[in-house]
Design an enzyme around this catalytic site. Structure first.
Site, mmCIF file in Angstrom:
data_model
loop_
_atom_site.group_PDB
_atom_site.id
_atom_site.type_symbol
_atom_site.label_atom_id
_atom_site.label_comp_id
_atom_site.label_asym_id
_atom_site.label_seq_id
_atom_site.Cartn_x
_atom_site.Cartn_y
_atom_site.Cartn_z
ATOM 1 C CE LYS A 460 36.534 53.881 32.894
ATOM 2 N NZ LYS A 460 35.755 53.816 31.739
ATOM 3 C CG ASP A 462 40.384 57.188 30.469
ATOM 4 O OD1 ASP A 462 40.749 56.650 30.236
ATOM 5 O OD2 ASP A 462 38.692 57.106 29.994
ATOM 6 C CG ASN A 464 40.537 58.971 27.025
ATOM 7 O OD1 ASN A 464 40.292 58.532 26.442
ATOM 8 N ND2 ASN A 464 39.786 59.136 28.050
ATOM 9 C CB CYS A 510 40.440 53.232 31.254
ATOM 10 S SG CYS A 510 39.766 53.794 30.364
ATOM 11 C CG ASP A 532 36.459 53.498 25.200
ATOM 12 O OD1 ASP A 532 36.705 53.070 25.632
ATOM 13 O OD2 ASP A 532 36.699 54.781 24.371
#
Ligand code: GLA
Length: 726
Positions: A460, A462, A464, A510, A532
């Site tokens: 995954k 990510d 952010n 993600c 999310d």
């Protein structure tokens, strides 16, 4: 001069001076159903004449020339140019003339066309490029810019494409959102002036809006009728979609990178290629456009889009940062027992000096936290293997916490401006992927993790936060504005290297939920995390918006706890499953917190998902009732051979008077086939409104014309109905 010679000379001169007697050059870009036509006018300028439903070959000659194909600043009459370039001598204008064009087949029904243009004075070249996918009815449009001037040319605007429309009215559907609230849809009629949809975030650039749109021509976009254009930009960086209704009510659609603060110094001989803008068009509404993009995406736009995706249990909402080897081993065993195919270990497993026990430390230090996991990742991979399931791991390789060993060692590897306080978002900074050393490092994070733990089947990935203080220590002072583009180039190079070494690993895209979803990134990714927010009620809207452009097979949708951690909403487990099963099923619940009854229900639901996931993941999506206009919503997937279908319907709100008797007029079936109806994922020992239809058979024609009729009664009631051709 003899009379004969002078006559000949006059003829030659007439031909030269009045070129209109010569047939105009026509460039046609066509798929099975759509067509884009350009012509070279008498001044040798390229003009767009047509974009719409395919017209008969040969009819193009009669089309009127309309508007500059790729308007440029200074010489095209537009508010917003596709291109603005400033030459070293200070000349701010560009005048493009036609040079040549060519078309070649790339096989599989794909036709590539390029139209070479050049400035009428400067050795400055612009090539308009197109890939037309005949079967999928998708056209990719992009632009290549280069020059052989002595000094660099500064590019201020460099759109991928410009399209021109001459209609009475235009209706724009945009896709917008926020963290945990992604992919809302809204439509507005365009009025005079410019409406632009854009992102200047650089990284995680879809956090507030998605680079997707529908354009209803003459009428608002409908699901099954009307002329609609759909577009999406394949680019993970800042983007801009501009809709300019001019003084004559013509519409200019200009799409590409957002060049704000991003002027690009183009050196002699350098080739600047814009991202690809993807278009599809239909005379029969948005449903067709969705199916076109889905088919295209599964074939060309998503890594291994033809493969069936696995189910998984993710520990993020189950444990957050609070876990150890024992807790995870138990979750792995439970995940396997429930029937999941993979366990995904989320954030919090790494960091030595600065252990990642919450989100303020550790990013950048991708060594296992031995306090939590004394036997390392390898042990967990083995645990998963022992339990007959696969293992996946969370990484956020582009980011760093200042509280990390990486930052202590390389403070100049982050995106920030000197002489400014560092600006943290989720306590973190972005690593500067413009820098090849940083690219090596980021690639190394993934490569090492996967090489050291060969059993890892899933990552995954990510991301952010977005860019602020957009400075690079790597780029020179005069090229700071290149950061937006160099970052993405660096990212692509890392994606390429990862895929070259690890083609078999599944990777999820993600970005703090759905902050990075685009068809350029998805070329390297098997699936994506859209939000999310795992509240099934909210997910119905989020997934409704997302699947307008991106197929459900790649959309990870997880059953989570009730009350929902994000919204506090309480919903039945069946409702949560029925929503998650309409895409790629996963779960984010700590199994230890589930009752035996819930576990048994989940086990059965997962088992049933396996009986129809092929239809959801590889079938065609038909939307039946929109959650935006109905208290009851419904959609269905139909297999390519029309042998199988599965219908999902959910009641969002209880209507007390009148009930919820909305008819589901099915779509996409073969009218001549007979289909048997069965309800799936039933609650044990519970009477169902669908009972009267259970096991009965109807023709496709009947199901599409008369529909399926059964009421739904309580809020959050849901049904999954399987259709099997007999
Ligand atoms: C982001 C992701 C979540 C989870 C957390 C972990 O917010 O979207 O799914 O992985 O990070 O910190």
């Amino acid at each position: 001069m003899t009379r004969k010679l002078s006559l000949l000379l006059t003829l030659v001169l007439t031909l030269l001076i009045v070129p209109s007697v010569v047939a105009e050059k026509v460039v046609t870009i066509s798929t099975q159903d759509i067509q884009l036509v350009y012509k070279v006018d008498k001044n040798n300028k390229l003009r767009q004449c047509y974009f719409g439903e395919a017209i008969a070959s040969g009819a193009e000659q009669a089309l009127m020339t309309k508007h500059d194909a790729y308007p440029t600043f200074g010489t095209s009459y537009v508010n917003e140019p596709a291109l603005r370039a400033v030459h070293a001598d200070g000349n701010t204008s560009t005048e493009l003339v036609y040079v040549s064009h060519k078309t070649e087949s790339k096989g599989d029904g794909i036709e590539y066309t390029e139209i070479a243009l050049k400035d009428s004075y400067f050795p400055f070249n612009v090539t308009l490029c197109f890939n037309a996918y005949a079967k999928e009815n998708v056209i990719e449009a992009w632009t290549v810019i280069s020059h052989s001037e002595k000094k660099p040319v500064m590019l201020y605007n460099y759109a991928s494409s410009h399209l021109f429309f001459q209609e009475e009215k235009y209706y724009l559907t945009q896709f917008y959102g926020e963290w945990a609230d992604e992919m809302h849809m809204t439509e507005m009629q365009l009025t005079r002036g410019i409406k632009s949809l854009e992102s200047k975030l650089g990284v995680r650039s879809n956090q507030h809006a998605h680079a997707c749109f529908f354009l209803g021509l003459d009428a608002p976009a409908q699901e099954n009728a009307g002329r609609v254009l759909g577009g999406t930009l394949a680019w993970p960086g800042s983007w801009k979609l501009t809709f300019d209704v001019d003084n004559l009510d013509n519409l200019h659609v200009i799409c590409g990178i957002n060049s704000f603060a991003g002027q690009y110094q183009l050196a002699k001989g350098e080739v600047f290629e814009t991202p690809k803008m993807l278009y599809s068009y239909s005379n029969n509404g948005t449903g067709d456009i969705t199916r076109n993009f889905h088919r295209w995406g599964k074939k060309y736009g998503i890594w291994r889009g033809d493969r069936t995706r696995t189910t998984l249990l993710n520990n993020w909402e189950a444990t957050y940062f609070n876990f150890n080897e024992e807790i995870l081993s138990k979750i792995i065993a439970d995940a396997s027992d429930m029937g999941f195919e993979l366990f995904l270990l989320d954030d919090g497993w790494f960091g030595e000096k600065y252990p990642r026990n919450n989100d303020d430390a550790g990013l950048g230090d991708w060594m296992v936290n031995r306090a939590k996991l004394p036997n390392g990742i390898g042990y967990l991979v083995e645990e998963a293997t022992r339990n007959g399931i696969k293992f996946g791991i969370w990484l956020e390789p582009e980011m760093v916490n200042p509280r990390s060993e990486l930052y202590e060692k390389h403070p100049d590897w982050v995106i920030t401006q000197p002489n400014r306080e560092i600006d943290l978002s989720r306590n973190q900074l972005i690593l500067d992927l413009c820098n090849p050393k940083v690219q090596d490092y980021v690639f190394g994070v993934i490569d090492n993790t996967l090489t050291e733990n060969p059993g890892i089947a899933y990552v995954k990935w990510d991301c952010n936060r977005f860019v602020t203080n957009s400075g690079s220590f790597y780029l020179s002072a005069d090229k700071q504005s290149h950061l937006w583009i160099e970052y993405v180039r660096g990212l692509y190079s890392v994606f390429e290297r990862v895929r070259a070494n690890h083609p078999e690993v599944s990777i999820m895209l993600c970005s703090g939920g759905g902050g990075r979803i685009d068809y350029a990134s998805l070329r390297y990714f098997d699936e994506f995390w859209i939000s999310d927010n795992t509240d099934a009620y909210n997910r119905i809207f989020i997934q409704w918006g997302t699947t307008q452009f991106f197929p459900a097979m790649a959309l990870a949708s997880h059953v989570s706890a009730s009350p929902c951690h994000q919204t506090g909403r309480v919903t039945p487990l069946k409702f949560r499953f029925d929503v998650a099963m309409s895409a790629k099923l996963g779960m984010d619940i700590q199994p230890m917190n589930m009752t035996e009854e819930e576990k048994a229900f989940s086990k059965n639901a997962i088992k049933e998902y396996y009986t129809f996931r092929e239809i959801v993941q590889h079938g065609d999506l038909y939307r039946l009732l929109s959650p935006y206009t109905n208290p009851r919503t419904a959609m269905m997937y139909v297999s390519e051979d029309k042998q199988d279908a599965v219908v999902f319907t959910y009641l969002l709100e209880k209507v007390i008077n009148g009930g919820n008797n909305q008819v589901l007029y099915l779509k996409g079936l073969d009218p001549n086939k007979t289909y048997r109806l069965n309800e799936l994922n039933k609650e044990p020992n519970k009477w169902s409104w669908f009972n009267e239809l259970e096991g009965k058979s109807f023709t496709g024609e009947y199901l599409m014309k008369y529909g399926i009729r059964f009421p739904m009664y309580n809020q959050y009631e849901s049904k999954i109905i399987r259709l099997t051709a007999e």
